[in-house]
Design a protein around this motif. Structure first.
Motif, mmCIF file in Angstrom:
data_model
loop_
_atom_site.group_PDB
_atom_site.id
_atom_site.type_symbol
_atom_site.label_atom_id
_atom_site.label_comp_id
_atom_site.label_asym_id
_atom_site.label_seq_id
_atom_site.Cartn_x
_atom_site.Cartn_y
_atom_site.Cartn_z
ATOM 1 N N SER A 24 0.850 -1.188 0.000
ATOM 2 C CA SER A 24 0.000 0.000 0.000
ATOM 3 C C SER A 24 0.885 1.237 0.000
ATOM 4 O O SER A 24 2.068 1.180 0.323
ATOM 5 C CB SER A 24 -0.937 -0.018 1.210
ATOM 6 O OG SER A 24 -0.512 0.804 2.229
ATOM 7 N N SER A 25 0.317 2.344 -0.362
ATOM 8 C CA SER A 25 1.091 3.568 -0.494
ATOM 9 C C SER A 25 0.888 4.454 0.720
ATOM 10 O O SER A 25 -0.236 4.794 1.078
ATOM 11 C CB SER A 25 0.659 4.302 -1.767
ATOM 12 O OG SER A 25 1.302 5.537 -1.851
ATOM 13 N N MET A 26 1.984 4.836 1.353
ATOM 14 C CA MET A 26 1.927 5.745 2.496
ATOM 15 C C MET A 26 1.741 7.156 1.966
ATOM 16 O O MET A 26 2.543 7.632 1.178
ATOM 17 C CB MET A 26 3.219 5.627 3.302
ATOM 18 C CG MET A 26 3.285 6.504 4.500
ATOM 19 S SD MET A 26 2.125 5.937 5.727
ATOM 20 C CE MET A 26 2.259 7.243 6.905
ATOM 21 N N PHE A 72 0.442 -0.867 7.068
ATOM 22 C CA PHE A 72 -0.652 -1.812 6.788
ATOM 23 C C PHE A 72 -1.921 -1.401 7.523
ATOM 24 O O PHE A 72 -3.005 -1.352 6.939
ATOM 25 C CB PHE A 72 -0.223 -3.227 7.179
ATOM 26 C CG PHE A 72 -1.303 -4.245 7.003
ATOM 27 C CD1 PHE A 72 -1.676 -4.667 5.729
ATOM 28 C CD2 PHE A 72 -1.950 -4.791 8.097
ATOM 29 C CE1 PHE A 72 -2.686 -5.604 5.562
ATOM 30 C CE2 PHE A 72 -2.950 -5.726 7.939
ATOM 31 C CZ PHE A 72 -3.315 -6.134 6.667
ATOM 32 N N LEU A 73 -1.798 -1.104 8.815
ATOM 33 C CA LEU A 73 -2.961 -0.699 9.604
ATOM 34 C C LEU A 73 -3.536 0.635 9.117
ATOM 35 O O LEU A 73 -4.751 0.817 9.085
ATOM 36 C CB LEU A 73 -2.595 -0.613 11.078
ATOM 37 C CG LEU A 73 -2.287 -1.942 11.764
ATOM 38 C CD1 LEU A 73 -1.808 -1.703 13.188
ATOM 39 C CD2 LEU A 73 -3.481 -2.854 11.729
ATOM 40 N N LEU A 74 -2.674 1.550 8.718
ATOM 41 C CA LEU A 74 -3.130 2.826 8.179
ATOM 42 C C LEU A 74 -3.870 2.621 6.863
ATOM 43 O O LEU A 74 -4.881 3.274 6.600
ATOM 44 C CB LEU A 74 -1.951 3.777 7.984
ATOM 45 C CG LEU A 74 -2.278 5.221 7.717
ATOM 46 C CD1 LEU A 74 -2.955 5.837 8.926
ATOM 47 C CD2 LEU A 74 -1.028 5.984 7.376
ATOM 48 N N GLY A 75 -3.406 1.692 6.035
ATOM 49 C CA GLY A 75 -4.097 1.368 4.790
ATOM 50 C C GLY A 75 -5.463 0.762 5.036
ATOM 51 O O GLY A 75 -6.437 1.088 4.353
ATOM 52 N N LEU A 76 -5.562 -0.133 6.034
ATOM 53 C CA LEU A 76 -6.865 -0.711 6.384
ATOM 54 C C LEU A 76 -7.829 0.356 6.883
ATOM 55 O O LEU A 76 -9.006 0.375 6.504
ATOM 56 C CB LEU A 76 -6.697 -1.785 7.460
ATOM 57 C CG LEU A 76 -6.102 -3.114 7.043
ATOM 58 C CD1 LEU A 76 -5.964 -4.027 8.254
ATOM 59 C CD2 LEU A 76 -6.942 -3.778 5.975
ATOM 60 N N LEU A 77 -7.337 1.254 7.715
ATOM 61 C CA LEU A 77 -8.169 2.338 8.230
ATOM 62 C C LEU A 77 -8.627 3.260 7.104
ATOM 63 O O LEU A 77 -9.786 3.663 7.052
ATOM 64 C CB LEU A 77 -7.402 3.132 9.287
ATOM 65 C CG LEU A 77 -8.133 4.291 9.925
ATOM 66 C CD1 LEU A 77 -9.295 3.773 10.765
ATOM 67 C CD2 LEU A 77 -7.187 5.109 10.769
#
Length: 85
Positions: A24-26, A72-77
């Motif tokens: 995923s992209s930050m 990863f968690l930021l992408g899910l959120l």
């Protein structure tokens, strides 16, 4: 002064590696990678302790794993927020 510069550079490097491990992209580019690196260093040290090489105040291996987990968690959120709108 040099310690702060090394810490910032390590945070950017750790955040970039963590972002590359998770597909995923930050958001935020370099600043986002730096934030992910600092958050990953904190999260990794809480979850895995401080083992492995320490550079600029970061235990490198737990920090990279923590940064990948943070991205990863930021992408899910982010996905959950986009679906709810």
């Amino acid at each position: 002064m040099w310690g702060l510069l090394i810490s910032i550079l390590m945070a950017v490097l750790i955040g970039t590696i963590g972002d590359a491990l998770v597909k995923s992209s930050m958001p935020g580019g370099l600043l986002g990678s730096m934030i992910a690196g600092f958050a990953g260093g904190w999260l990794g040290s809480i979850l895995f302790g401080s083992w492995g090489p320490v550079i600029g105040g970061f235990a490198v291996i737990p920090a990279i794993v923590g940064a990948a987990l943070f991205v990863f968690l930021l992408g899910l959120l982010s996905q959950a927020l986009r679906k709810s709108v």
